[in-house]
Scaffold this motif. Structure first.
Motif, PDB file in Angstrom:
ATOM      1  N   GLN A   1       0.839  -1.196   0.000  1.00 54.37           N
ATOM      2  CA  GLN A   1       0.000   0.000   0.000  1.00 54.37           C
ATOM      3  C   GLN A   1       0.881   1.257   0.000  1.00 54.37           C
ATOM      4  N   PHE A   2       2.044   1.147   0.623  1.00 59.39           N
ATOM      5  CA  PHE A   2       3.011   2.249   0.617  1.00 59.39           C
ATOM      6  C   PHE A   2       3.942   2.151  -0.585  1.00 59.39           C
ATOM      7  N   ALA A   3       4.455   0.942  -0.853  1.00 62.66           N
ATOM      8  CA  ALA A   3       5.492   0.762  -1.875  1.00 62.66           C
ATOM      9  C   ALA A   3       5.002   1.098  -3.276  1.00 62.66           C
ATOM     10  N   ARG A   4       3.681   1.008  -3.513  1.00 61.90           N
ATOM     11  CA  ARG A   4       3.138   1.384  -4.821  1.00 61.90           C
ATOM     12  C   ARG A   4       3.017   2.895  -4.981  1.00 61.90           C
ATOM     13  N   ARG A   5       3.216   3.629  -3.878  1.00 65.47           N
ATOM     14  CA  ARG A   5       3.005   5.073  -3.912  1.00 65.47           C
ATOM     15  C   ARG A   5       4.264   5.892  -3.652  1.00 65.47           C
ATOM     16  N   SER A   6       5.283   5.277  -3.042  1.00 59.97           N
ATOM     17  CA  SER A   6       6.540   6.005  -2.823  1.00 59.97           C
ATOM     18  C   SER A   6       7.656   5.009  -2.577  1.00 59.97           C
ATOM     19  N   ALA A   7       8.878   5.496  -2.652  1.00 61.31           N
ATOM     20  CA  ALA A   7      10.042   4.626  -2.454  1.00 61.31           C
ATOM     21  C   ALA A   7      11.205   5.456  -1.938  1.00 61.31           C
ATOM     22  N   SER A   8      11.950   4.889  -0.955  1.00 58.00           N
ATOM     23  CA  SER A   8      13.132   5.567  -0.432  1.00 58.00           C
ATOM     24  C   SER A   8      14.018   4.550   0.271  1.00 58.00           C
ATOM     25  N   PRO A   9      15.280   4.907   0.522  1.00 56.45           N
ATOM     26  CA  PRO A   9      16.160   3.975   1.254  1.00 56.45           C
ATOM     27  C   PRO A   9      15.687   3.718   2.682  1.00 56.45           C
ATOM     28  N   GLY A  10      14.741   4.527   3.170  1.00 54.25           N
ATOM     29  CA  GLY A  10      14.258   4.358   4.535  1.00 54.25           C
ATOM     30  C   GLY A  10      13.378   3.145   4.735  1.00 54.25           C
ATOM     31  N   SER A  11      12.970   2.500   3.635  1.00 55.05           N
ATOM     32  CA  SER A  11      12.217   1.253   3.723  1.00 55.05           C
ATOM     33  C   SER A  11      10.962   1.437   4.574  1.00 55.05           C
ATOM     34  N   LEU A  12      10.628   0.439   5.371  1.00 50.75           N
ATOM     35  CA  LEU A  12       9.395   0.469   6.166  1.00 50.75           C
ATOM     36  C   LEU A  12       9.421   1.548   7.237  1.00 50.75           C
ATOM     37  N   TYR A  13      10.602   1.996   7.612  1.00 53.55           N
ATOM     38  CA  TYR A  13      10.741   3.124   8.550  1.00 53.55           C
ATOM     39  C   TYR A  13      10.000   4.341   8.012  1.00 53.55           C
ATOM     40  N   SER A  14      10.253   4.688   6.747  1.00 54.58           N
ATOM     41  CA  SER A  14       9.590   5.843   6.137  1.00 54.58           C
ATOM     42  C   SER A  14       8.093   5.614   6.017  1.00 54.58           C
ATOM     43  N   TYR A  15       7.705   4.385   5.675  1.00 59.37           N
ATOM     44  CA  TYR A  15       6.287   4.086   5.506  1.00 59.37           C
ATOM     45  C   TYR A  15       5.523   4.225   6.827  1.00 59.37           C
ATOM     46  N   ILE A  16       6.100   3.701   7.891  1.00 61.81           N
ATOM     47  CA  ILE A  16       5.390   3.710   9.177  1.00 61.81           C
ATOM     48  C   ILE A  16       5.326   5.124   9.761  1.00 61.81           C
TER      49      ILE A  16
ATOM     50  N   LEU B   1       9.111  -9.039  13.540  1.00 66.81           N
ATOM     51  CA  LEU B   1       7.709  -9.159  13.945  1.00 66.81           C
ATOM     52  C   LEU B   1       7.126  -7.820  14.374  1.00 66.81           C
ATOM     53  N   VAL B   2       7.897  -7.049  15.127  1.00 67.36           N
ATOM     54  CA  VAL B   2       7.434  -5.719  15.545  1.00 67.36           C
ATOM     55  C   VAL B   2       7.118  -4.855  14.326  1.00 67.36           C
ATOM     56  N   VAL B   3       8.013  -4.891  13.347  1.00 68.12           N
ATOM     57  CA  VAL B   3       7.840  -4.062  12.151  1.00 68.12           C
ATOM     58  C   VAL B   3       6.671  -4.546  11.303  1.00 68.12           C
ATOM     59  N   TYR B   4       6.532  -5.864  11.136  1.00 66.45           N
ATOM     60  CA  TYR B   4       5.437  -6.396  10.325  1.00 66.45           C
ATOM     61  C   TYR B   4       4.082  -6.048  10.936  1.00 66.45           C
ATOM     62  N   ILE B   5       3.995  -6.085  12.255  1.00 62.61           N
ATOM     63  CA  ILE B   5       2.738  -5.725  12.921  1.00 62.61           C
ATOM     64  C   ILE B   5       2.465  -4.227  12.767  1.00 62.61           C
ATOM     65  N   LEU B   6       3.495  -3.407  12.962  1.00 58.49           N
ATOM     66  CA  LEU B   6       3.325  -1.950  12.845  1.00 58.49           C
ATOM     67  C   LEU B   6       2.915  -1.537  11.441  1.00 58.49           C
ATOM     68  N   VAL B   7       3.542  -2.120  10.416  1.00 55.95           N
ATOM     69  CA  VAL B   7       3.218  -1.712   9.043  1.00 55.95           C
ATOM     70  C   VAL B   7       1.821  -2.199   8.662  1.00 55.95           C
ATOM     71  N   SER B   8       1.381  -3.338   9.219  1.00 55.80           N
ATOM     72  CA  SER B   8       0.027  -3.818   8.950  1.00 55.80           C
ATOM     73  C   SER B   8      -1.020  -2.911   9.596  1.00 55.80           C
ATOM     74  N   ILE B   9      -0.689  -2.339  10.746  1.00 60.61           N
ATOM     75  CA  ILE B   9      -1.591  -1.379  11.400  1.00 60.61           C
ATOM     76  C   ILE B   9      -1.553  -0.039  10.664  1.00 60.61           C
ATOM     77  N   ALA B  10      -0.367   0.347  10.204  1.00 59.89           N
ATOM     78  CA  ALA B  10      -0.196   1.662   9.560  1.00 59.89           C
ATOM     79  C   ALA B  10      -0.896   1.756   8.214  1.00 59.89           C
ATOM     80  N   ALA B  11      -0.977   0.644   7.474  1.00 57.71           N
ATOM     81  CA  ALA B  11      -1.489   0.681   6.107  1.00 57.71           C
ATOM     82  C   ALA B  11      -2.911   1.249   6.004  1.00 57.71           C
ATOM     83  N   PRO B  12      -3.901   0.729   6.738  1.00 61.39           N
ATOM     84  CA  PRO B  12      -5.255   1.301   6.586  1.00 61.39           C
ATOM     85  C   PRO B  12      -5.363   2.734   7.082  1.00 61.39           C
ATOM     86  N   ILE B  13      -4.576   3.092   8.098  1.00 64.13           N
ATOM     87  CA  ILE B  13      -4.593   4.479   8.589  1.00 64.13           C
ATOM     88  C   ILE B  13      -4.082   5.420   7.512  1.00 64.13           C
ATOM     89  N   TYR B  14      -2.991   5.009   6.862  1.00 67.41           N
ATOM     90  CA  TYR B  14      -2.430   5.802   5.758  1.00 67.41           C
ATOM     91  C   TYR B  14      -3.431   5.919   4.615  1.00 67.41           C
TER      92      TYR B  14
END
Length: 485
Positions: free
Chosen positions: A75-90, A379-392
């Motif tokens: 949901q994030f990767a189709r809209r932006s990209a950076s070296p920050g990876s999931l850090y930037s997305y979350i 696991l912490v990151v996968y859970i956070l990004v799954s929560i972040a996606a619908p909010i974003y």
């Protein structure tokens, strides 16, 4: 003067090499951190010990769960990209604090995966050298693996990607060849015991999923190539889905073949450290088993390299956002790589397992300890990004009911390995792990507390840091806005 102009043209906004990696090279980054060779070569027996004839099902369920996570990431990767990876997305979805915690989680995940595979490199290196009468110290192999990985990562991201693609490709093909030979040796039998899950239990299959997630962890690492990938909004999301699916199919096939191959023998797959060597000897192709051991050695090295690269890019972006010293946020003038961050990540990757080894902890134990610790970070990151996606998606008016469903499924599936690694007191399904593994959740908690404390300190030192971070990430998203319309 001409060379300086050419370098500037080839630089991304962050100073890294601009859009230089093909889809195959982006795909290789995710596959190399998954390191599909290492699971059938070294870890599958541990999964079988829990899952038995349901080993293939543990892989299937683990793959499905991680595909839900991949959908949320995309949901994030189709809209932006950076070296920050999931850090930037979350940061974009949940704010700066959750984003920085995810960055610490990714650093933990990548570096400790690298330490684990560096230990695997030493184990297979010592074994192979021992066969020809050469005996060397574990620290020598730690140093060799780290120096080679540092140099390739420092020199050129394209060199890194091509090396990972070749090494993993050779290893996977050789293991598939052995798998077909073993299956043919068994008369291409249909193993009803596996297909009917004979003797397998829901609890055993669930515990197997814990180790399966470790086998897949790092599949998202190609998101750190946001500046360096060609067509990043297309190739990075594609790499996440395909690396997970193809690795899952490979794992399930090899699980089926290895369980079938060991059936009827006096050797227990669950207690065998080198199952493929045993199967090669059983099938009368012992030389292929040796070649696969060499392939596993190279795969462990490729994974160490593949872990240093994304870890360094996250450190690089955190430094540029004010969380670390400015020197870690600078790219090499001619190589266009985050050379200082790569050197730091390489050094940490070497120091931790070396220190453990100096306390007489064996490489196989180090592999298990660091491999378990890295899982917590992912696991912490996968859970956070799954929560972040619908909010974003809600914030940009793109939220659908299916997006909420994928978010919930991603979080629920990731809670299975969380419960498996932490344990529930008194539970027979998810028992508390034995020592020293029972202390790991507390160590990881201290790690995140320290990371949060560092964020607070940096906020006090630089009051504008958070606004600068969020503005920088907003600018990255804005640059890709036209492509997503």
């Amino acid at each position: 003067m001409t060379q300086e102009i050419e370098l500037k043209i080839n630089q991304s906004a962050h100073g890294l090499k601009k859009e230089c990696l093909s889809y195959g090279e982006v795909f290789a980054q995710s596959v190399a951190v998954i390191a599909p060779t290492t699971t059938p070569a070294a870890n599958l027996g541990l999964i079988f010990a829990s899952s038995g004839n349901g080993t293939w099902l543990s892989f299937l369920l683990g793959m499905i769960g991680l595909l839900f996570v991949a959908i949320n990431i995309n949901q994030f990767a189709r809209r932006s990209a950076s070296p920050g990876s999931l850090y930037s997305y979350i940061v974009k979805g949940l704010g700066s604090t959750a984003g920085v915690m995810s960055a610490w989680g990714l650093i933990l995940g990548y570096l400790f995966t690298g330490m684990s595979t560096l230990s695997g490199f030493a184990i297979f290196g010592e074994s192979l050298l021992g066969h020809i009468g050469i005996h060397t110290h574990t620290l020598t192999l730690f140093a060799l693996g780290t120096i080679l990985a540092w140099y390739v990562g420092y020199k050129d991201i394209q060199l890194s990607a091509k090396m990972m693609l070749v090494l993993e490709g050779i290893s996977v093909v050789s293991i598939l060849l052995l798998g077909m030979i073993v299956w043919a040796h068994k008369g291409f039998a249909i193993d009803l015991s596996q297909l009917t899950l004979k003797g397998a239990t829901p609890g055993g299959i669930s515990l197997g999923i814990v180790l399966v997630v470790f086998g897949f962890s790092g599949f998202e690492s190609s998101t750190s190539l946001g500046d360096e990938a060609k067509k990043p909004l297309k190739n990075i999301p594609k790499s996440l889905i395909q690396s997970t699916m193809w690795s899952g199919v490979f794992f399930m096939f090899m699980a089926y073949v290895e369980v079938l191959g060991f059936s009827g023998s006096s050797v227990d797959l669950g207690k065998t450290e080198e199952p493929l060597t045993f199967l090669a000897n059983q099938a009368g192709v012992g030389l292929l088993g040796t070649l696969i051991s060499i392939g596993a050695l190279l795969s462990f090295f490729a994974c160490t390299l593949a872990c240093i690269n994304p870890a360094a890019r996250i450190v690089f972006m955190m430094a540029r956002d004010g969380l670390f010293h400015n020197s870690l946020g600078k790219a090499h003038d001619s190589n266009l790589t985050p050379h200082t961050a790569i050197a730091l990540c390489s050094l940490i990757t070497f120091i931790v397992p070396s220190a453990l080894n100096l306390f007489n902890i064996k490489p196989f134990e180090i592999l298990g300890y660091t491999g378990t610790l890295c899982t917590y970070g992912f696991l912490v990151v996968y859970i956070l990004v799954s929560i972040a996606a619908p909010i974003y998606l809600y914030r940009i008016n793109k939220l659908r009911s299916t997006d909420i469903l994928f978010s919930v499924l991603g979080v629920v599936f990731m809670m299975i390995p969380v419960l498996g690694t932490v344990g529930i007191p008194g539970s027979t399904l998810f028992p508390v792990p034995a020592a020293p593994y029972n202390t790991f959740p507390y160590l990881v908690l201290l790690y995140f507390v320290a990371g949060f404390g560092w964020l607070v300190i940096q906020k006090l030192r630089y009051p504008r840091m958070v606004k600068k971070m969020e503005r920088s990430i907003d600018e990255i998203h804005a640059r890709f806005q036209d492509e997503t319309l």
